[in-house]
Every structure is written in structure tokens, then in C-alpha cells.
Design an enzyme around this catalytic site. Structure first.
Site, short mmCIF file in Angstrom:
data_model
loop_
_atom_site.label_atom_id
_atom_site.label_comp_id
_atom_site.label_asym_id
_atom_site.label_seq_id
_atom_site.Cartn_x
_atom_site.Cartn_y
_atom_site.Cartn_z
N CYS A 7 13.87 10.46 6.76
CA CYS A 7 13.80 10.01 7.94
C CYS A 7 14.96 10.41 8.78
O CYS A 7 15.17 10.52 10.05
CB CYS A 7 13.23 8.63 8.17
SG CYS A 7 14.18 7.70 7.16
N LYS A 21 0.93 -1.22 -0.09
CA LYS A 21 0.04 0.01 0.17
C LYS A 21 0.95 1.10 0.10
O LYS A 21 1.61 1.45 1.00
CB LYS A 21 -0.87 -0.02 1.23
CG LYS A 21 -1.79 1.17 1.47
CD LYS A 21 -1.77 2.04 2.46
CE LYS A 21 -2.35 3.02 2.47
NZ LYS A 21 -1.94 4.25 1.47
N GLU A 54 9.49 1.12 10.86
CA GLU A 54 10.56 2.15 10.49
C GLU A 54 9.95 3.56 10.82
O GLU A 54 9.38 3.82 9.67
CB GLU A 54 11.22 1.67 9.16
CG GLU A 54 11.95 0.57 8.90
CD GLU A 54 13.02 0.28 9.81
OE1 GLU A 54 13.71 1.53 10.11
OE2 GLU A 54 13.39 -0.80 9.74
N GLU A 95 9.83 16.57 14.14
CA GLU A 95 10.34 16.19 12.91
C GLU A 95 9.84 17.14 11.77
O GLU A 95 8.46 17.25 11.72
CB GLU A 95 9.95 14.56 12.30
CG GLU A 95 10.71 14.24 11.24
CD GLU A 95 10.50 12.64 11.02
OE1 GLU A 95 9.00 12.41 11.40
OE2 GLU A 95 11.11 12.07 10.26
#
Ligand code: NAD
Length: 501
Positions: free
Chosen positions: A302, A191, A267, A401
Site C-alpha cells: 500500500c 477474516k 487502512e 494503484e
């Protein structure tokens, strides 16, 4: 391979045939409900496709065909050496279709075409090659029991595996999961993120062409809270492997607990500390490399080294260099091969990233370069590289972030303060230290709680090393031979070979 000019890339983009249906059981299918969503390019706002918007019914169908494929052994039952040949053929086809795949990636999520071709597509084909090549070289085990028994420890595929991935490296993040999952014999449902569905669909088409049987690699497109959730809660999905935000990673733990305790790999996000110490011989080199890594992929990474922790004695020189490099990153047309900074993924994300500029000012940091949108006349989503100086680690720009081209600089007075500051985060994905003092390098790399520590470099990468985070950056590792363990169950078969008197 000959490289194309901006004009040629635009011509290719205009002529591109975009497949926007899902791939289930080897067929292109729309959503059962007939629903679609619009995919618009952040490059210039152009319409790309009406993409199938799946619901629970489509997820059920994909799981059913994936299960059937797994059970009849059309892929799971093949010898590893046979799977290897098909996966390597798949890798060859990815390479042969490099320009088309790169174009889909660039148009869909905005990264520069030079990165899409030279980094993303290359790394994806390498990944399928690597896991294909590895799989007939991995042995099972016999345990060292007493002579009355033979105890075999064998690996079996999990069965039906779902991969839910983000938009920043759409194909690459998918390949880190799909390649080891297929290599070990699983059936897969991928997906993609709703912002970047197109390359996943094309990948599944190429997989069929390579000889991966229908039903073994399926792609279901649609919204996270609907499709991702339905996969996470499905009672017949054996493992769910997710790359994305920490918040959504936590939802997947809930989905697993509420359903069949499916295995999870997570992750997740990061706020990676990058420590430049005065004991490194070349401050300018450290700062230059750090800035390049921070602005690579528009900072939508990331592992972005977004917290630069610098010893005060070299702080001024570091910031001067960072500004110099930032100015060399000019947001430009992603289809221009000379562009080094492309578009942000979409308007919504661009707005969210820009909010951090006001937040930085309110919290008392200095915006020393950037801080504004760019190229707004194009209809696309662009942000100038931005540096926040004189920040403290408790500010939102140091804790959250940002996932954009924004770098936060935090001066410190000692190595110990640098380590404490680095660890003062809920994340633990990547990190770095720059020093020529071996003892300090050891001390800092041991002291930092992160899955990756770079010493005197940043973002060095190879498929041979595990990738993943400590703390809220995730559970488990992608890449390397270790990743294969995520997609298999260990079975112990104890055979009594004691003689009967
Ligand atoms: P996201 O978490 O919003 O979405 C990721 C995927 O999850 C998408 O496919 C999305 O459709 C799906 N999703 C969203 N909401 C869901 C829900 N409620 N239930 C089930 N599925 C849902 O992340 P993003 O914005 O696409 O990507 C950015 C994030 O990904 C950042 O946090 C970044 O750090 C992280 N990331 C991590 C790594 C890593 O390897 N650690 C690599 C790349 C990106």
C-alpha cells in the site's frame, strides 16, 4: 537461528501439514454448508488446501461465541498484566514456529522466503510483544473538575471486534489489529483474504496454545462479499477494522450505516509520491533506495512509492539508476533464500497488473525496462520489474494503484510543481522527499497531504509510529499507542463528592 538452503525449504514445503478449517470457539470447524474453496500456490501452481468457505451462518456462530467470551470475562475481565503475559507467550510461540509460519505465507501468497522469515514473522511477533508489553502501562484519567466531583475517564473494550485483512502481508496486517484489540480486552474475529487464509488459521492455533481462551480469537475464512459483508452488517459486532482497497473500504462504511453504526477503522490504498530533488547530495542513492522500495514485496504494498516525481535536471541519472536496480530484481523461486522478488499473489491479479503495460503505452509513457511476465514455465505468477518513464500525472499509471512491480516516473520543473503533482491524487498514504535543503524539506513535508512523509529515506518503520492515510487512503491509524484508542470506548463516571450540610 540457522538459515535453511533452497533444498531444505522445498523439503519442508513438501512435508508441511496444512490446517484449512476455521477456528471458532477454540475448535477447528468446517463451514456449516460443507463448502470449501481451493487454495493454490502462486509459486508453482501447486494445490495447497481445500479451505473452509464460510457463510452467514458461520459468521453468526463466530460472533455468538465471541460475544459470550467477552461477556463472561474470560479475557476481558483479566488484569492487563495477565493479558500481557499471555500475549508475550504468544509472541514467543510465533518466533518458535517461524519457519512454518513463513512457509505458509510464502506458499500461499508468493513472497520470498527470506522476506517471510526476516520481515513478516519477526514483525508479527514484535507486534504481539509490543502491545502486550504496553497494556499494563497505560493509565486512565481523572478530569480536572471542581473539588465537588471526581470525574473518572476510563477505557473499556469495544466488545466484539472483527478484523478483515488483505493478502499482501497477511499475518502482519492481521497483527496490527488483533494485537491491540486483544491487549485492550476485546474478543476478535479475524477474516483473512481468500488468497491467504492459511497463516491466520495457524496463528489462531498458536494463540490457543499460548493461553488465549477459546472464543476470544476466532478465524473465519471465505469470500469477501459474503463473509466480510456479513461481519460488516452484523448487529452484534461493535467494531470493524479493515485493511484493503479503497473500494471495499467504502462498502464497509455502507455496511456500518445499514446496521448498527459499528466503529470503523479503514487502512486503504495508496499511490505514494516520492519526490527526488536536485538539492539532494546523492542522486544515485536516492534513486537506488526508491527503486528498492518500489520493488519490495513485488510492489504489492500500500505504501509502494509508485509515483516517482523527479526534478528534470536529475531525471536522466535517476532513470539510469532505477533501470540498474530493476535489473538486479530477478523474479525467482520464492523458496530460494537468495530470491529478492517472488511471485504475484495469483493469476487474476497478475493479469490485472499486466494490463497497465499496454495502458502505459497507449497513454504515451515509455516502458524503459520490464513489461513482461517471467518464469511462466513454472506454473507460477511472475512479473519482471517494470519502469514507465516520461509519464504525466493524469495517466492511469499515475492515478491508479497498480499493486505490482511497476514504477511510474514523472519529470517536473520545480519544487512547487512537485508538491502540486504529489497532491493530485485521491490517495494520501505515504510520500517522500529527497533534499538537503532544510527549508525545502519542511515546505514539502508540510505541503504534502499524506499520513506518512519520509525525508531522505523510504519505508523506515517502527511500531512506535502511527500508520495510516489522509483522503481516500483511510480513516484512523494502526500501530503505536494511538492504535489502542480504536479498540476502546471512553467512559466518563462523574462522582459527586460534595459534602451534605
Ligand atoms: P480487497 O479490498 O480486495 O480485500 C481485502 C479484504 O476485504 C479481503 O479479506 C477480502 O476478502 C475482503 N472483501 C473483498 N470484497 C469485500 C466485500 N464486498 N465486502 C466485504 N469484504 C470484502 O484488497 P486486497 O486485494 O486483498 O489487498 C490489496 C489492497 O489492500 C490494496 O488496495 C492495498 O493498498 C490495500 N492495503 C492497504 C494497507 C494500509 O495499511 N493502508 C495495507 C495493505 C494493503
Amino acid at each position: 537461528m540457522t538459515e535453511l538452503s533452497i533444498k531444505q525449504w522445498h523439503a519442508k514445503a513438501d512435508a508441511l501439514r496444512i490446517q484449512s478449517k476455521m477456528v471458532i470457539d477454540g475448535q477447528f470447524v468446517g463451514a456449516a454448508s460443507g463448502r470449501t474453496f481451493v487454495s493454490k500456490s502462486p509459486v508453482d501452481g501447486r494445490f495447497l488446501a481445500d479451505v473452509a468457505c464460510a457463510g452467514e451462518e458461520d459468521v453468526n456462530r463466530a460472533v455468538k461465541v465471541a460475544r459470550a467470551a467477552y461477556e463472561d470475562g474470560r479475557w476481558s475481565g483479566r488484569a492487563p498484566a495477565e493479558r500481557k503475559l499471555v500475549l508475550r507467550q504468544f509472541a514467543d510461540l510465533i518466533r518458535a514456529n517461524r519457519d512454518e509460519l513463513a512457509l505458509l505465507e510464502t506458499l500461499d501468497m508468493g513472497k520470498s522466503i527470506s522476506d517471510s522469515t526476516s520481515i513478516d514473522v519477526r514483525a508479527v511477533s514484535n507486534c504481539f510483544d509490543w502491545y502486550g508489553e504496553a497494556i499494563d502501562k497505560v493509565y486512565d484519567e481523572i478530569a480536572p473538575t471542581a473539588k465537588e466531583a471526581v470525574a473518572m475517564i476510563t477505557k473499556e473494550p469495544l466488545g466484539v471486534v472483527a478484523a478483515v485483512v488483505p493478502w499482501n502481508f497477511p499475518m502482519l496486517m492481521a497483527s496490527w489489529k488483533v494485537a491491540p484489540a486483544l491487549a485492550t480486552g476485546n474478543s476478535v474475529i479475524l477474516k483473512p483474504a481468500e488468497q491467504s487464509s492459511l497463516s491466520a488459521i495457524r496463528l489462531a492455533e498458536l494463540a490457543l496454545e499460548a493461553g488465549i481462551p477459546p472464543g476470544v480469537f476466532n478465524v473465519v475464512t471465505g469470500d469477501g462479499p459474503e463473509v466480510g459483508r456479513a461481519l460488516g452488517l452484523h448487529m452484534d459486532v461493535d467494531g470493524l477494522f479493515f485493511t484493503g482497497s479503497t473500494q471495499v473500504g467504502k462498502y464497509f462504511m455502507e455496511y456500518s450505516a445499514q446496521s448498527n453504526l459499528k466503529r470503523l477503522g479503514l487502512e486503504l490504498g495508496g499511490k505514494s509520491p516520492n519526490i527526488i530533488l536536485s538539492s539532494y547530495r546523492d542522486t544515485k542513492h536516492a534513486a537506488t533506495t526508491s527503486a528498492h522500495s518500489a520493488f519490495f514485496n513485488q510492489g504489492e504494498m500500500c505504501t509502494c512509492p509508485s509515483r516517482l516525481i523527479v526534478e528534470r535536471s536529475v531525471h536522466e541519472e535517476v532513470v539510469e539508476t532505477l533501470i540498474e536496480v530493476a535489473k538486479s530484481y530477478t523474479p525467482g523461486d520464492p523458496l530460494d533464500p537468495t530470491t529478492n522478488m517472488g511471485a504475484m499473489v495469483d493469476e487474476r491479479h497478475t493479469g490485472r497488473v499486466m494490463e497497465f503495460v499496454d495502458q502505459a503505452k497507449t497513454d504515451g509513457a515509455d516502458v524503459v525496462t520490464g513489461g513482461a511476465r517471467a518464469r511462466q514455465d513454472t506454473g507460477g505468477c511472475y512479473i519482471n520489474p517494470t519502469i514507465f518513464d516520461n509519464a504525466t500525472n493524469d495517466m492511469r499509471i499515475a492515478q491508479e494503484e497498480i499493486f505490482g512491480p511497476m514504477l511510474t516516473v514523472i519529470p517536473v520543473d520545480s519544487v512547487d510543481e512537485a508538491i502540486t503533482t504529489a497532491n493530485d491524487s485521491c490517495y494520501g498514504l505515504a510520500s517522500a522527499v529527497w533534499t538537503d535543503d532544510l527549508t525545502t524539506a519542511h515546505k514539502v513535508s508540510k505541503g504534502i497531504r499524506a499520513g506518512l512523509v519520509y525525508v531522505n529515506c523510504y519505508d523506515c518503520d517502527d511500531l512506535t509510529v502511527p500508520f495510516g492515510g489522509f483522503k481516500e487512503s483511510g480513516i484512523g491509524r494502526d500501530k503505536s499507542l494511538h492504535a489502542l484508542d480504536k479498540y476502546v470506548e471512553l467512559k466518563t463516571t462523574w462522582i459527586n463528592v460534595a459534602g451534605r450540610d
